[in-house]
Scaffold this motif. Structure first.
Motif, mmCIF file in Angstrom:
data_model
loop_
_atom_site.group_PDB
_atom_site.id
_atom_site.type_symbol
_atom_site.label_atom_id
_atom_site.label_comp_id
_atom_site.label_asym_id
_atom_site.label_seq_id
_atom_site.Cartn_x
_atom_site.Cartn_y
_atom_site.Cartn_z
ATOM 1 N N SER A 15 0.793 -1.277 -0.043
ATOM 2 C CA SER A 15 -0.023 0.192 0.116
ATOM 3 C C SER A 15 0.648 1.056 -0.044
ATOM 4 O O SER A 15 2.112 0.957 0.352
ATOM 5 N N SER A 16 0.372 2.518 -0.490
ATOM 6 C CA SER A 16 0.896 3.658 -0.645
ATOM 7 C C SER A 16 1.418 4.137 0.614
ATOM 8 O O SER A 16 2.607 5.041 0.456
ATOM 9 N N CYS A 17 1.260 3.715 1.826
ATOM 10 C CA CYS A 17 1.812 4.114 2.964
ATOM 11 C C CYS A 17 3.245 3.490 3.148
ATOM 12 O O CYS A 17 3.993 3.809 4.034
ATOM 13 N N SER A 18 3.482 2.486 2.261
ATOM 14 C CA SER A 18 4.817 2.007 2.574
ATOM 15 C C SER A 18 5.575 1.866 1.168
ATOM 16 O O SER A 18 4.917 1.128 0.089
ATOM 17 N N LYS A 19 6.615 2.354 0.980
ATOM 18 C CA LYS A 19 7.301 2.165 -0.629
ATOM 19 C C LYS A 19 8.336 1.093 -0.312
ATOM 20 O O LYS A 19 9.269 1.050 -1.433
ATOM 21 N N GLN A 20 8.473 0.281 0.832
ATOM 22 C CA GLN A 20 9.681 -0.335 0.977
ATOM 23 C C GLN A 20 9.636 -1.607 0.270
ATOM 24 O O GLN A 20 10.846 -2.140 0.169
ATOM 25 N N LEU A 21 8.545 -2.235 -0.179
ATOM 26 C CA LEU A 21 8.484 -3.431 -0.626
ATOM 27 C C LEU A 21 8.113 -3.522 -2.031
ATOM 28 O O LEU A 21 6.455 -3.340 -2.430
ATOM 29 N N ASN A 22 8.612 -3.602 -2.942
ATOM 30 C CA ASN A 22 8.404 -3.798 -4.463
ATOM 31 C C ASN A 22 8.525 -5.077 -4.958
ATOM 32 O O ASN A 22 10.005 -5.296 -5.166
ATOM 33 N N ILE A 23 7.716 -6.011 -5.114
ATOM 34 C CA ILE A 23 8.039 -7.374 -5.444
ATOM 35 C C ILE A 23 7.730 -7.690 -6.853
ATOM 36 O O ILE A 23 6.733 -7.686 -7.167
ATOM 37 N N THR A 24 8.773 -8.269 -7.534
ATOM 38 C CA THR A 24 8.721 -8.603 -8.882
ATOM 39 C C THR A 24 8.127 -9.931 -8.948
ATOM 40 O O THR A 24 7.982 -10.685 -7.769
ATOM 41 N N PRO A 25 7.741 -10.644 -9.966
ATOM 42 C CA PRO A 25 7.002 -11.914 -10.038
ATOM 43 C C PRO A 25 8.093 -12.833 -9.897
ATOM 44 O O PRO A 25 8.272 -13.701 -11.029
ATOM 45 N N THR A 26 8.767 -12.948 -8.798
ATOM 46 C CA THR A 26 9.751 -14.184 -8.587
ATOM 47 C C THR A 26 9.171 -14.802 -7.427
ATOM 48 O O THR A 26 8.438 -14.516 -6.861
ATOM 49 N N GLN A 28 11.330 -15.641 -4.674
ATOM 50 C CA GLN A 28 12.086 -15.314 -3.591
ATOM 51 C C GLN A 28 11.799 -13.642 -3.282
ATOM 52 O O GLN A 28 11.863 -12.982 -4.210
ATOM 53 N N VAL A 29 12.124 -13.420 -2.041
ATOM 54 C CA VAL A 29 12.215 -12.216 -1.818
ATOM 55 C C VAL A 29 13.768 -11.895 -0.887
ATOM 56 O O VAL A 29 14.160 -12.610 -0.164
ATOM 57 N N ASP A 30 14.323 -11.055 -1.646
ATOM 58 C CA ASP A 30 15.562 -10.797 -1.000
ATOM 59 C C ASP A 30 15.539 -9.592 -0.035
ATOM 60 O O ASP A 30 15.420 -8.364 -0.186
ATOM 61 N N ALA A 31 15.681 -10.215 1.340
ATOM 62 C CA ALA A 31 15.308 -9.193 2.351
ATOM 63 C C ALA A 31 16.339 -7.841 2.564
ATOM 64 O O ALA A 31 15.930 -6.865 2.902
ATOM 65 N N HIS A 32 17.399 -8.291 2.036
ATOM 66 C CA HIS A 32 18.615 -7.214 2.215
ATOM 67 C C HIS A 32 18.238 -6.092 1.165
ATOM 68 O O HIS A 32 18.637 -4.833 1.512
ATOM 69 N N THR A 33 17.718 -6.451 0.156
ATOM 70 C CA THR A 33 17.124 -5.222 -0.981
ATOM 71 C C THR A 33 15.822 -4.763 -0.439
ATOM 72 O O THR A 33 15.423 -3.578 -0.917
ATOM 73 N N VAL A 34 14.810 -5.582 0.047
ATOM 74 C CA VAL A 34 13.660 -5.159 0.507
ATOM 75 C C VAL A 34 13.451 -4.282 1.646
ATOM 76 O O VAL A 34 12.957 -3.110 1.705
ATOM 77 N N PHE A 35 14.006 -4.654 2.654
ATOM 78 C CA PHE A 35 13.923 -4.062 3.979
ATOM 79 C C PHE A 35 15.376 -3.565 4.640
ATOM 80 O O PHE A 35 15.914 -4.683 4.589
ATOM 81 N N SER A 36 15.836 -2.569 4.717
ATOM 82 C CA SER A 36 16.927 -2.235 5.372
ATOM 83 C C SER A 36 17.156 -2.236 6.876
ATOM 84 O O SER A 36 18.435 -1.892 7.317
ATOM 85 N N SER A 37 16.060 -2.226 7.503
ATOM 86 C CA SER A 37 16.012 -2.062 8.886
ATOM 87 C C SER A 37 14.615 -2.572 9.361
ATOM 88 O O SER A 37 13.568 -2.948 8.659
ATOM 89 N N VAL A 38 14.520 -2.969 10.786
ATOM 90 C CA VAL A 38 13.148 -3.338 11.303
ATOM 91 C C VAL A 38 12.024 -2.320 11.330
ATOM 92 O O VAL A 38 11.080 -2.568 11.057
ATOM 93 N N GLY A 39 12.608 -0.947 11.203
ATOM 94 C CA GLY A 39 11.589 0.099 11.050
ATOM 95 C C GLY A 39 10.844 0.018 9.732
ATOM 96 O O GLY A 39 9.576 0.239 9.666
ATOM 97 N N SER A 40 11.699 -0.424 8.558
ATOM 98 C CA SER A 40 11.031 -0.423 7.440
ATOM 99 C C SER A 40 10.163 -1.653 7.220
ATOM 100 O O SER A 40 9.122 -1.597 6.485
ATOM 101 N N ASP A 120 13.863 -13.221 8.074
ATOM 102 C CA ASP A 120 15.162 -13.496 8.728
ATOM 103 C C ASP A 120 16.431 -12.917 8.389
ATOM 104 O O ASP A 120 17.361 -12.774 9.067
ATOM 105 N N GLY A 121 16.376 -12.265 7.199
ATOM 106 C CA GLY A 121 17.642 -11.460 6.713
ATOM 107 C C GLY A 121 17.543 -10.103 6.943
ATOM 108 O O GLY A 121 18.408 -9.158 6.771
ATOM 109 N N VAL A 122 16.613 -9.368 7.734
ATOM 110 C CA VAL A 122 16.420 -8.123 7.965
ATOM 111 C C VAL A 122 17.263 -7.717 9.252
ATOM 112 O O VAL A 122 17.385 -8.555 10.206
ATOM 113 N N PRO A 123 18.006 -6.994 8.966
ATOM 114 C CA PRO A 123 19.318 -6.803 9.934
ATOM 115 C C PRO A 123 18.546 -6.089 11.472
ATOM 116 O O PRO A 123 17.637 -5.255 11.388
ATOM 117 N N ALA A 124 18.874 -6.798 12.754
ATOM 118 C CA ALA A 124 18.535 -6.116 13.909
ATOM 119 C C ALA A 124 19.592 -5.710 14.597
ATOM 120 O O ALA A 124 20.576 -6.288 14.709
#
Length: 471
Positions: A15-26, A28-40, A120-124
């Motif tokens: 949703s528009s409230c979050s630009k953090q996650l743009n998922i292409t039709p694959t 797998q999700v690469d958490a390192h490129t999707v979320f840079s922090s626990v806040g995101s 699990d790949g999101v850095p804490a």
């Protein structure tokens, strides 16, 4: 998976409230490129809540059952998606209101699965981050269980719980090309309970009523136990909820529905002016100024109109509507306020429901004294001057519990599903029949007693068969 593919959701953007996650039709999700922090990550989870449309399930549960009369101006092609076919028992697998719960439920599930695949790949970066990340994972698992349970309530092959009957696909992966089949209900609930158990080990009570905390998870577990005849779990979990969140005093109860009070609210879905669907939209069409549905006369007649605080919290009467060709009675639950019609937060779990789960579970377990005590406690909190009553046997007590659920939980997404899980008929009295109707009963052998798997899914996924009885 075809269950999502036919909706055009193979490329998801939150949703528009979050630009953090743009998922292409694959897959797998690469958490390192999707979320840079626990806040995101937290923002991404907030987007899941924002896309959750419980209103679709509520509309079916109320309109197909006996909670409403159809509005006199709820006719014609101008009012699309207004529930006419649901109310008139004339829906099909292509009816939009039939497809919407399926589409939204699996959309939310897919969003959950995509985040879980990379969480699990999101850095804490701190101990606090690690705790928040654990909480968010627990919330996602709880949401996944909740969404699958809602889909089961609408689209299960059997109304009465049968572990060998067909449920709905339980989706835990992110393969958009999968064509899942319908598991048996026993296997379905085994997986669902695994999600809830895993969530219970991760989740805490954050204090935010618009997020799934531990008490909300207990409320979900109690509701699931009710539908699967697991009376010990229903008693245990409902008891935990009641101990944590007491019933609203009568002075606070009306404010629950105007968002002026959060008394006895366990979990709610936030709604704002930006929300695409508001709870009151099920009953009133703002652009046309038309009341789509009025409360059924049968339901209204069950209340003590003077002493029951629920009557004037749920209903209103405006005699001036008659002059405009409409019915005078109004469903005022979720009516909103001046300048914000139909806009209130949607209450998903309340303590009142938990008392009724507890009473039913005790009654079905043979503890009639405890069941009667819980039912009388709820009534005493809602009805001024109420005196506790006695019941003649389990059948009498269970009938009273179901009648109280009808009164307490109307327009909250329970009535049709309550009747079906008990194998009871849907019966409308003649005063509530639509114009031209000659009968007002659905039995478990009736076609419209069951909600079909949407036709688009049937066409997209050859493994989804069989459809529900008669469809």
């Amino acid at each position: 998976m075809k269950i999502v593919k036919f909706l055009g959701l193979s490329a998801l953007v939150f949703s528009s409230c979050s630009k953090q996650l743009n998922i292409t039709p694959t897959d797998q999700v690469d958490a390192h490129t999707v979320f840079s922090s626990v806040g995101s990550l937290n923002q991404g989870v907030a987007g899941v809540y924002a896309n959750w449309r419980e209103e679709y399930l509520i509309r079916i549960g109320s309109v197909v059952a006996d909670e409403c009369r159809i509005g006199l101006q709820n006719t014609g092609v101008s009012l699309t998606d207004a529930g006419q076919n649901l109310f008139r028992w004339a829906f099909t697998g292509t009816t939009s209101e039939i497809a919407e719960p399926w589409a939204n439920g699996y959309q939310v599930i897919n969003e959950v699965n995509l985040i879980l695949a990379g969480i699990d790949g999101v850095p804490a970066k701190s101990a606090a981050d690690a705790l928040e990340k654990q909480q968010l994972k627990g919330e996602l698992l709880a949401i996944r269980a909740f969404q699958h349970f809602d889909l089961y309530r609408v689209y299960a092959y059997s109304g009465v719980y049968d572990p060998t009957a067909y449920a709905v696909p339980y989706v835990t992966g992110t393969n958009i090309y999968e064509e899942p089949s319908r598991p048996q209900a026993g296997a379905f609930f085994t997986t669902l309970k695994q999600d809830m158990a895993a969530a219970e080990g991760l989740i805490g009570n954050s204090g935010a009523l618009n997020r799934m905390g531990l008490t909300a998870l207990y409320a979900l577990e109690a509701r699931v136990a009710l539908y699967t005849s697991d009376w010990p779990t229903a008693i245990d979990r409902a008891g935990k909820v009641i101990a944590a969140v007491p019933l609203a005093p009568a002075t606070n109860f009306p404010g629950i529905w105007t968002d002026n009070s959060t008394a006895e609210v366990i979990f709610k879905l936030s709604r704002t002016n930006q929300s695409g669907l508001r709870p009151g939209d099920c009953w009133y069409n703002i652009p046309y100024g038309v009341y789509l549905f009025a409360p059924s006369r049968t339901l209204m007649s069950l209340y003590d109109t003077t002493n029951d605080i629920r009557y004037h919290s749920y209903f209103a009467t405006d005699s001036s509507l008659v002059a405009t060709g409409q019915l005078p009675d109004i469903i005022s639950k979720y009516a909103g306020s001046s300048g914000a019609q139909n806009l209130n937060d949607l209450k998903v779990f309340r303590t009142g429901e938990q008392y009724l789960i507890l009473a039913e579970a005790y009654a079905r377990s043979g503890n009639l004294a405890a069941a009667a005590a819980d039912l009388n406690t709820l009534r005493g909190q809602r009805i001024a001057g109420y005196q506790p009553v006695s019941f003649v046997g389990a059948a009498d007590l269970l009938a009273a519990v179901f009648a109280e659920r009808y009164k307490e939980l109307c327009y909250e997404g329970h009535r049709l599903y309550d009747l079906k899980r008990a194998g009871m008929n849907v019966v409308r009295q003649p005063v509530d029949w639509p114009q031209g109707a000659a009968a007002g009963k659905l039995t478990p052998s009736s076609l419209y007693y069951y909600i079909p798997i949407p036709q688009a899914e049937v066409l997209a996924n050859p493994h989804i068969a069989p459809n529900n009885p008669g469809w």
